[in-house]
Design an enzyme around this catalytic site. Structure first.
Site, PDB file in Angstrom:
ATOM      1  N   ARG A 107       0.865  -1.156   0.033  1.00  0.00           N
ATOM      2  CA  ARG A 107      -0.400   0.153  -0.344  1.00  0.00           C
ATOM      3  C   ARG A 107       1.221   1.096  -0.230  1.00  0.00           C
ATOM      4  NH1 ARG A 107      -4.703  -1.290   2.437  1.00  0.00           N
ATOM      5  NH2 ARG A 107      -5.795  -3.352   2.385  1.00  0.00           N
ATOM      6  N   TYR A 218       1.099 -13.552  -0.291  1.00  0.00           N
ATOM      7  CA  TYR A 218       1.319 -12.647  -1.293  1.00  0.00           C
ATOM      8  C   TYR A 218       2.121 -12.697  -1.213  1.00  0.00           C
ATOM      9  CZ  TYR A 218      -1.899  -9.017  -0.641  1.00  0.00           C
ATOM     10  OH  TYR A 218      -2.388  -7.866  -0.283  1.00  0.00           O
TER      11      TYR A 218
HETATM   12  C1  LIG Z   1      -7.326  -6.710   6.122  1.00  0.00           C
HETATM   13  C2  LIG Z   1      -7.745  -6.034   4.853  1.00  0.00           C
HETATM   14  C3  LIG Z   1      -7.040  -6.365   3.102  1.00  0.00           C
HETATM   15  C4  LIG Z   1      -7.855  -5.304   2.719  1.00  0.00           C
HETATM   16  N1  LIG Z   1      -6.957  -5.983   0.978  1.00  0.00           N
HETATM   17  C5  LIG Z   1      -7.455  -5.391   0.163  1.00  0.00           C
HETATM   18  C6  LIG Z   1      -7.587  -6.270  -1.166  1.00  0.00           C
HETATM   19  O1  LIG Z   1      -6.033  -7.083  -1.396  1.00  0.00           O
HETATM   20  N2  LIG Z   1      -8.152  -5.170  -2.288  1.00  0.00           N
HETATM   21  C7  LIG Z   1      -8.644  -4.570  -2.474  1.00  0.00           C
HETATM   22  O2  LIG Z   1      -8.818  -3.372  -3.511  1.00  0.00           O
HETATM   23  N3  LIG Z   1      -9.030  -3.318  -0.668  1.00  0.00           N
HETATM   24  C8  LIG Z   1      -8.297  -4.132   0.033  1.00  0.00           C
HETATM   25  N4  LIG Z   1      -8.589  -3.304   1.461  1.00  0.00           N
HETATM   26  C9  LIG Z   1      -9.647  -2.578   1.071  1.00  0.00           C
HETATM   27  C10 LIG Z   1      -9.339  -0.915   1.438  1.00  0.00           C
HETATM   28  O3  LIG Z   1      -8.046  -1.349   2.134  1.00  0.00           O
HETATM   29  C11 LIG Z   1      -9.588  -0.061   1.417  1.00  0.00           C
HETATM   30  O4  LIG Z   1     -11.379  -0.576   0.821  1.00  0.00           O
HETATM   31  C12 LIG Z   1      -9.555   1.105   0.802  1.00  0.00           C
HETATM   32  O5  LIG Z   1      -8.352   1.879   1.715  1.00  0.00           O
HETATM   33  C13 LIG Z   1     -10.748   2.603   0.651  1.00  0.00           C
HETATM   34  O6  LIG Z   1      -9.715   3.395   0.653  1.00  0.00           O
HETATM   35  P1  LIG Z   1     -10.803   4.717   1.074  1.00  0.00           P
HETATM   36  O7  LIG Z   1      -9.210   5.641  -0.287  1.00  0.00           O
HETATM   37  O8  LIG Z   1     -12.015   4.701   0.491  1.00  0.00           O
HETATM   38  O9  LIG Z   1     -10.565   4.978   2.455  1.00  0.00           O
HETATM   39  P2  LIG Z   1      -9.106   5.120   2.918  1.00  0.00           P
HETATM   40  O10 LIG Z   1      -7.778   3.951   3.040  1.00  0.00           O
HETATM   41  O11 LIG Z   1      -9.450   4.823   5.465  1.00  0.00           O
HETATM   42  O12 LIG Z   1      -8.884   6.362   3.625  1.00  0.00           O
HETATM   43  C14 LIG Z   1      -9.341   7.328   3.628  1.00  0.00           C
HETATM   44  C15 LIG Z   1      -8.332   8.866   3.892  1.00  0.00           C
HETATM   45  O13 LIG Z   1      -9.333  10.168   4.737  1.00  0.00           O
HETATM   46  C16 LIG Z   1      -8.447  10.741   5.533  1.00  0.00           C
HETATM   47  N5  LIG Z   1      -9.559  10.658   6.497  1.00  0.00           N
HETATM   48  C17 LIG Z   1     -10.374  10.325   7.393  1.00  0.00           C
HETATM   49  N6  LIG Z   1     -11.121  11.310   8.468  1.00  0.00           N
HETATM   50  C18 LIG Z   1     -10.597  12.528   7.515  1.00  0.00           C
HETATM   51  C19 LIG Z   1     -10.996  13.801   7.238  1.00  0.00           C
HETATM   52  N7  LIG Z   1     -11.967  14.656   8.676  1.00  0.00           N
HETATM   53  N8  LIG Z   1     -10.315  15.159   7.688  1.00  0.00           N
HETATM   54  C20 LIG Z   1      -9.656  14.024   6.266  1.00  0.00           C
HETATM   55  N9  LIG Z   1      -8.858  13.804   6.044  1.00  0.00           N
HETATM   56  C21 LIG Z   1      -9.749  12.429   6.703  1.00  0.00           C
HETATM   57  C22 LIG Z   1      -7.589   9.450   6.350  1.00  0.00           C
HETATM   58  O14 LIG Z   1      -6.532   9.304   6.888  1.00  0.00           O
HETATM   59  C23 LIG Z   1      -7.297   8.508   5.359  1.00  0.00           C
HETATM   60  O15 LIG Z   1      -5.913   8.782   5.005  1.00  0.00           O
HETATM   61  C24 LIG Z   1      -8.131  -4.355   2.298  1.00  0.00           C
HETATM   62  C25 LIG Z   1      -8.870  -4.089   3.593  1.00  0.00           C
HETATM   63  C26 LIG Z   1      -8.600  -4.231   5.131  1.00  0.00           C
HETATM   64  C27 LIG Z   1      -9.021  -4.423   6.099  1.00  0.00           C
END
Ligand SMILES: Cc1cc2nc3c(=O)[nH]c(=O)nc-3n(C[C@H](O)[C@H](O)[C@H](O)COP(=O)(O)OP(=O)(O)OC[C@H]3O[C@@H](n4cnc5c(N)ncnc54)[C@H](O)[C@@H]3O)c2cc1C
Length: 400
Positions: A107, A218
């Site tokens: 990541r 992996y």
């Molecule tokens: C164990 C595990 C394994 C996974 N494996 C996979 C996989 O193999 N393939 C896959 O596609 N997905 C996988 N996922 C899912 C994936 O990690 C998430 O779906 C993805 O990270 C979501 O991205 P996002 O940008 O929506 O949210 P996030 O990654 O949660 O990013 C949100 C961001 O918003 C910021 N933020 C939060 N609140 C505020 C605020 N009030 N003001 C400003 N910034 C804020 C945070 O700091 C963060 O940087 C896995 C998840 C887990 C738990």
């Protein structure tokens, strides 16, 4: 088409991909990220062709190829039978079938590639140490209230996208959306140097299925590291994204110290890491509107999922591509946001449901697992990919 200024709350995988996709179609974007530095804890992520295609289309192939690996096969083992029950070639066959690669990547590497592309894009301003607090929507423009480097600041824009993760403040504060709730599952994660891993596991994505628990592993970092994710059903709760867990605690959960029905090869893998980090998996009720006027949600903020289809990040990346596309075709931000939600909701809901159903299959008690294992074994290699085909074949220009 008129060009807009959008504020994205959250600079994770979804927020940064959306910023790039929107900037490439001519919009100006401000990303507010609460962290003082862009750093991904966590370990690996699998990116299937539906997601990798979007990143390739954004021009990131060369940069990602440096870090990503395409596993040779996907292999499924069952703790009931003690061994392999299915194997599907991934290698070149996925790219040949879908026109985009299947990648596993750290990541931190993915985020670094996205951040470098964002930094090189003049239409994007990424502000770190910037926390979204609230917003005042008005017919002409939305005013976002943030705390930037400890100081309150108001920023005006044509629209706000909440990409602020499963505990989204945009969702709960502005959309009266549901709060995150624990799912009764904990993910333990670790990485180890690849030279400590038996040869047979070094270039495959593999799963070990067991009652109430499973293990996925992996290779990572161009094959130098090995990623392990072990999921167990329990009621531990914490907001921490990455809470340290001792080897002893882990061993108790996975029965490594006593008589265990995990096959010896899996026990040896589970025994490799000195330390693990753990993460209580969260979700929320899906039944709410993501969009109101010039506010919408994206990624985990809109449709957090159990990771059992490995699609949470993939859905966030797809969202980004669709949002840019609908906004490019519309003059009006609220209309574009509504069209985006209409386009995305059925698919994301179906993927979340598939993840739940995968979880049930993975964790079946041995008495029932016999049917799963026989079906996997005789479904011939293609079956695993066929089950994911409707997800993998998605493209932004041809969603179905
Ligand atoms: C164990 C595990 C394994 C996974 N494996 C996979 C996989 O193999 N393939 C896959 O596609 N997905 C996988 N996922 C899912 C994936 O990690 C998430 O779906 C993805 O990270 C979501 O991205 P996002 O940008 O929506 O949210 P996030 O990654 O949660 O990013 C949100 C961001 O918003 C910021 N933020 C939060 N609140 C505020 C605020 N009030 N003001 C400003 N910034 C804020 C945070 O700091 C963060 O940087 C896995 C998840 C887990 C738990």
């Amino acid at each position: 088409m008129s060009k807009h200024h959008l504020i994205i709350a959250g600079g994770g995988i979804g927020g940064l991909t959306a910023a790039l996709a929107l900037a490439r179609t001519g919009h100006r974007v401000t990303v507010l990220e609460q962290a003082a530095a862009l750093a991904e804890v966590g370990a690996g992520i699998q990116l299937s062709p539906n997601a990798s295609r979007v990143l390739v289309d954004l021009g990131l192939r060369d940069a990602l190829d440096v870090h990503a690996i395409t596993p040779r096969d996907i292999v499924v083992h069952s703790s009931r039978s003690g061994g392999e029950v299915a194997r599907t070639p991934v290698g070149r066959s996925v790219e040949a079938r879908y026109g985009a690669p299947f990648w596993v990547i750290h990541r931190a590497d993915l985020l670094a590639v996205l951040a470098a592309a964002v930094a090189a894009e003049p239409k994007i301003e990424l502000i770190l140490d910037a926390r979204f607090r609230d917003a005042s929507p008005a017919p002409e423009a939305i005013t976002v209230h943030a705390t930037i480097a400890g100081e309150p600041r108001d920023l005006k824009a044509d629209g706000l996208v909440g990409a602020d993760g499963v505990r989204s403040r945009v969702r709960t504060k502005l959309r009266a959306g549901p709060p995150a709730r624990y799912t009764g599952r904990t993910a333990y994660r670790a990485t180890v140097p690849i030279d400590r891993v038996p040869e047979a596991f070094r270039d495959v994505t593999a799963m070990w299925l067991s009652p109430r628990a499973h293990l996925v592993h992996y290779p990572l970092r161009a094959g130098r590291e090995f990623n392990l994710v072990a999921v167990v059903e329990d009621d531990w709760q914490s907001d921490g994204w990455s809470v340290p867990a001792s080897r002893a605690e882990f061993a108790t959960h996975f029965g490594l110290t006593g008589r265990s029905r995990w096959p010896e090869a899996a026990r040896r893998l589970l025994d490799l890491p000195e330390t693990w980090t753990k993460w209580a998996l969260c979700g929320f009720e899906a039944d709410f509107d993501w969009t109101s006027g010039a506010v919408t949600l994206l990624g985990d903020a809109a449709h957090a999922t159990l990771p059992f289809a490995a699609q949470g990040g993939g859905m966030a990346i797809e969202d980004a591509a669709v949002l840019a596309r609908v906004l490019d075709a519309a003059n009006d931000v609220p209309a574009a946001f509504r069209a985006y939600e209409t386009a995305r909701k059925p698919r994301t809901r179906a993927i979340v449901e598939q993840a739940v159903s995968n979880g049930r299959l993975y964790h079946l008690p041995h008495a029932l697992a016999v049917f799963r294992d026989v079906a996997l074994k005789w479904g011939v290699g293609g079956q695993l990919l066929d089950r994911m085909d409707w997800i993998y074949r998605w493209r932004v220009d041809r969603p179905e």
